[in-house]
Scaffold this motif. Sequence first.
Motif, PDB file in Angstrom:
ATOM      1  N   HIS A 145      -4.328 -16.183   0.356  1.00 40.99           N
ATOM      2  CA  HIS A 145      -3.975 -17.125  -0.708  1.00 40.99           C
ATOM      3  C   HIS A 145      -2.645 -17.780  -0.316  1.00 40.99           C
ATOM      4  O   HIS A 145      -1.797 -17.138   0.313  1.00 40.99           O
ATOM      5  CB  HIS A 145      -3.821 -16.321  -2.004  1.00 40.99           C
ATOM      6  CG  HIS A 145      -3.671 -17.145  -3.237  1.00 40.99           C
ATOM      7  ND1 HIS A 145      -2.481 -17.741  -3.597  1.00 40.99           N
ATOM      8  CD2 HIS A 145      -4.556 -17.453  -4.214  1.00 40.99           C
ATOM      9  CE1 HIS A 145      -2.645 -18.378  -4.743  1.00 40.99           C
ATOM     10  NE2 HIS A 145      -3.899 -18.225  -5.130  1.00 40.99           N
ATOM     11  N   ASN A 160      -9.410 -13.819  -2.469  1.00 45.41           N
ATOM     12  CA  ASN A 160      -9.922 -14.349  -3.741  1.00 45.41           C
ATOM     13  C   ASN A 160     -10.953 -15.446  -3.489  1.00 45.41           C
ATOM     14  O   ASN A 160     -11.755 -15.758  -4.359  1.00 45.41           O
ATOM     15  CB  ASN A 160      -8.790 -14.887  -4.620  1.00 45.41           C
ATOM     16  CG  ASN A 160      -8.170 -16.126  -4.044  1.00 45.41           C
ATOM     17  OD1 ASN A 160      -7.890 -16.176  -2.848  1.00 45.41           O
ATOM     18  ND2 ASN A 160      -7.960 -17.127  -4.864  1.00 45.41           N
ATOM     19  N   SER A 204      -1.008  -8.878  -9.932  1.00 42.36           N
ATOM     20  CA  SER A 204      -0.798  -9.712 -11.123  1.00 42.36           C
ATOM     21  C   SER A 204      -1.649  -9.167 -12.261  1.00 42.36           C
ATOM     22  O   SER A 204      -2.872  -9.078 -12.129  1.00 42.36           O
ATOM     23  CB  SER A 204      -1.240 -11.143 -10.797  1.00 42.36           C
ATOM     24  OG  SER A 204      -0.162 -12.020 -10.841  1.00 42.36           O
ATOM     25  N   MET A 232       2.941 -13.181  -9.316  1.00 45.58           N
ATOM     26  CA  MET A 232       3.043 -12.722  -7.932  1.00 45.58           C
ATOM     27  C   MET A 232       3.817 -13.721  -7.077  1.00 45.58           C
ATOM     28  O   MET A 232       4.655 -13.354  -6.245  1.00 45.58           O
ATOM     29  CB  MET A 232       1.623 -12.514  -7.374  1.00 45.58           C
ATOM     30  CG  MET A 232       1.539 -12.093  -5.930  1.00 45.58           C
ATOM     31  SD  MET A 232       1.653 -13.538  -4.833  1.00 45.58           S
ATOM     32  CE  MET A 232       1.523 -12.802  -3.245  1.00 45.58           C
ATOM     33  N   THR A 233       3.548 -15.011  -7.269  1.00 49.10           N
ATOM     34  CA  THR A 233       4.150 -16.035  -6.413  1.00 49.10           C
ATOM     35  C   THR A 233       5.672 -16.025  -6.547  1.00 49.10           C
ATOM     36  O   THR A 233       6.399 -16.095  -5.540  1.00 49.10           O
ATOM     37  CB  THR A 233       3.603 -17.436  -6.794  1.00 49.10           C
ATOM     38  OG1 THR A 233       2.181 -17.380  -6.776  1.00 49.10           O
ATOM     39  CG2 THR A 233       4.090 -18.497  -5.838  1.00 49.10           C
ATOM     40  N   ASP A 279      -0.741  -8.266  -0.377  1.00 48.42           N
ATOM     41  CA  ASP A 279      -1.092  -9.012  -1.583  1.00 48.42           C
ATOM     42  C   ASP A 279      -2.359  -8.368  -2.143  1.00 48.42           C
ATOM     43  O   ASP A 279      -3.456  -8.581  -1.622  1.00 48.42           O
ATOM     44  CB  ASP A 279      -1.330 -10.486  -1.221  1.00 48.42           C
ATOM     45  CG  ASP A 279      -1.888 -11.274  -2.408  1.00 48.42           C
ATOM     46  OD1 ASP A 279      -2.073 -10.683  -3.497  1.00 48.42           O
ATOM     47  OD2 ASP A 279      -2.142 -12.485  -2.235  1.00 48.42           O
ATOM     48  N   TYR A 334      -2.667 -10.316 -15.022  1.00 51.19           N
ATOM     49  CA  TYR A 334      -3.685 -11.136 -15.702  1.00 51.19           C
ATOM     50  C   TYR A 334      -5.035 -11.080 -14.999  1.00 51.19           C
ATOM     51  O   TYR A 334      -6.031 -11.569 -15.520  1.00 51.19           O
ATOM     52  CB  TYR A 334      -3.218 -12.592 -15.868  1.00 51.19           C
ATOM     53  CG  TYR A 334      -3.148 -13.434 -14.621  1.00 51.19           C
ATOM     54  CD1 TYR A 334      -1.992 -13.517 -13.871  1.00 51.19           C
ATOM     55  CD2 TYR A 334      -4.251 -14.183 -14.205  1.00 51.19           C
ATOM     56  CE1 TYR A 334      -1.929 -14.304 -12.736  1.00 51.19           C
ATOM     57  CE2 TYR A 334      -4.198 -14.978 -13.074  1.00 51.19           C
ATOM     58  CZ  TYR A 334      -3.030 -15.025 -12.333  1.00 51.19           C
ATOM     59  OH  TYR A 334      -2.983 -15.813 -11.209  1.00 51.19           O
ATOM     60  N   LYS A 335      -5.062 -10.460 -13.824  1.00 48.51           N
ATOM     61  CA  LYS A 335      -6.344 -10.303 -13.117  1.00 48.51           C
ATOM     62  C   LYS A 335      -7.056  -9.037 -13.565  1.00 48.51           C
ATOM     63  O   LYS A 335      -8.205  -8.822 -13.226  1.00 48.51           O
ATOM     64  CB  LYS A 335      -6.099 -10.219 -11.603  1.00 48.51           C
ATOM     65  CG  LYS A 335      -5.315 -11.355 -11.021  1.00 48.51           C
ATOM     66  CD  LYS A 335      -6.157 -12.588 -10.835  1.00 48.51           C
ATOM     67  CE  LYS A 335      -5.342 -13.661 -10.138  1.00 48.51           C
ATOM     68  NZ  LYS A 335      -6.152 -14.729  -9.615  1.00 48.51           N
TER      69      LYS A 335
HETATM   70  C1  LIG Z   1      -5.216 -13.279  -3.732  1.00 47.97           C
HETATM   71  C2  LIG Z   1      -4.182 -13.932  -4.602  1.00 47.97           C
HETATM   72  N1  LIG Z   1      -2.898 -13.836  -4.262  1.00 47.97           N
HETATM   73  C3  LIG Z   1      -1.922 -14.390  -5.002  1.00 47.97           C
HETATM   74  C4  LIG Z   1      -2.218 -15.117  -6.130  1.00 47.97           C
HETATM   75  C5  LIG Z   1      -1.089 -15.706  -6.923  1.00 47.97           C
HETATM   76  O1  LIG Z   1      -0.865 -14.910  -8.046  1.00 47.97           O
HETATM   77  P1  LIG Z   1       0.037 -15.431  -9.258  1.00 47.97           P
HETATM   78  O2  LIG Z   1      -0.795 -16.386 -10.037  1.00 47.97           O
HETATM   79  O3  LIG Z   1       0.371 -14.186 -10.026  1.00 47.97           O
HETATM   80  O4  LIG Z   1       1.247 -16.061  -8.677  1.00 47.97           O
HETATM   81  C6  LIG Z   1      -3.546 -15.265  -6.526  1.00 47.97           C
HETATM   82  C7  LIG Z   1      -3.895 -16.045  -7.712  1.00 47.97           C
HETATM   83  O5  LIG Z   1      -4.998 -16.440  -7.940  1.00 47.97           O
HETATM   84  C8  LIG Z   1      -4.556 -14.648  -5.745  1.00 47.97           C
HETATM   85  O6  LIG Z   1      -5.845 -14.739  -6.068  1.00 47.97           O
END
Ligand SMILES: Cc1ncc(COP(=O)(O)O)c(C=O)c1O
Length: 324
Positions: free
Chosen positions: A124, A175, A223, A96-97, A200, A225-226
């Motif tokens: 986040h 999160n 993402s 995501m980042t 997000d 992997y979640k």
């Molecule tokens: C709410 C939230 N946004 C964004 C991210 C970032 O995601 P990524 O690890 O895919 O970059 C996370 C990762 O823990 C998250 O919990």
Amino acid sequence: MAFSDSDCLRARADFPALERTLGGRPLAFLDGPAGTQVPAAVIDAVSGYYRSSNANTHGQFVTSRESDETLLTARRAMAAFLGAPDWRTISFGQNMTTLAYSLAHAFGRLFRPGDEVVITQLDHEANRGPWLGLEERGVTVREVALVPGGTLDMAGFAAAVCERTRLVAVGSASNALGTVNDVAAVRALCREVGAWLLVDAVHHAPHFPQDSSALDPDFLLCSAYKFYGPHVGVLYTRPGLLEELPVDRLRVHDTAAPWRIETGTLNHAALAGVTAAVEYLASWGQGDALRARVVSAMTGIAAYEHGLAAEYFEPVREVPGVPV
Ligand SMILES: Cc1ncc(COP(=O)(O)O)c(C=O)c1O
């Protein structure tokens, strides 16, 4: 779908990592925000790609055609997962980042000094840092406050969004605290001033059904992997919008959505795993179409998790000094 504790025990058998022991005792994986374990179906899909179809895209030979199909199927699966109108709205990236930074580079070329972006204190850092970087371009970044109780100051939100606002970036769930935000209300604020809404959904997507067609964000990120998939970032972009963005791209790269924002070769094997993750979730739901099964499963998962959370909060509420 309504799930019971016995369904939960049945699901455990699908996850090889849950068989692992340490010092003779089973491991408990409690670091939810760090990502989920993956079911055997996802592991098999990833290794299956390497065993039989490993190639690059757009070739006129069998493994290349299969790779094209792998990517298209993953886009279709994610469109079903997100309730998106079609696979062309789904782009992939490292996480995501990285996708957020790709968007930020494009916004940096579009936004002018005096333009404004609204972010929140609850988000986040991946949904703050890329947009805070736009300050270097003379963009004003406003922050909506986090208020006691762990929610966003919605009146402050309304006050922050104005005619100069080009972008509002907000998470659908935190999160850190688990707060679920009223993103539909933020959507309405954006509409009033013609600002883009970027959601997000990284933390929300594993816990609730997603409906991009109903919410109608301009951008939505999550993402895999979640939600039982490999480490892959997913971007939904409103139809027609990606083509307007001056993204980082090679001159030879496809200018159309969804490819436009994807740089270089994607992680094909992981994308085979993304499809398997969506299909795994859907296998817990009912209905004919993949979308119907995903919604059915995610609705059941949300209800089951609510029950678990209630069990957890009941005794925690009694602990002096712990705000719940
Ligand atoms: C709410 C939230 N946004 C964004 C991210 C970032 O995601 P990524 O690890 O895919 O970059 C996370 C990762 O823990 C998250 O919990």
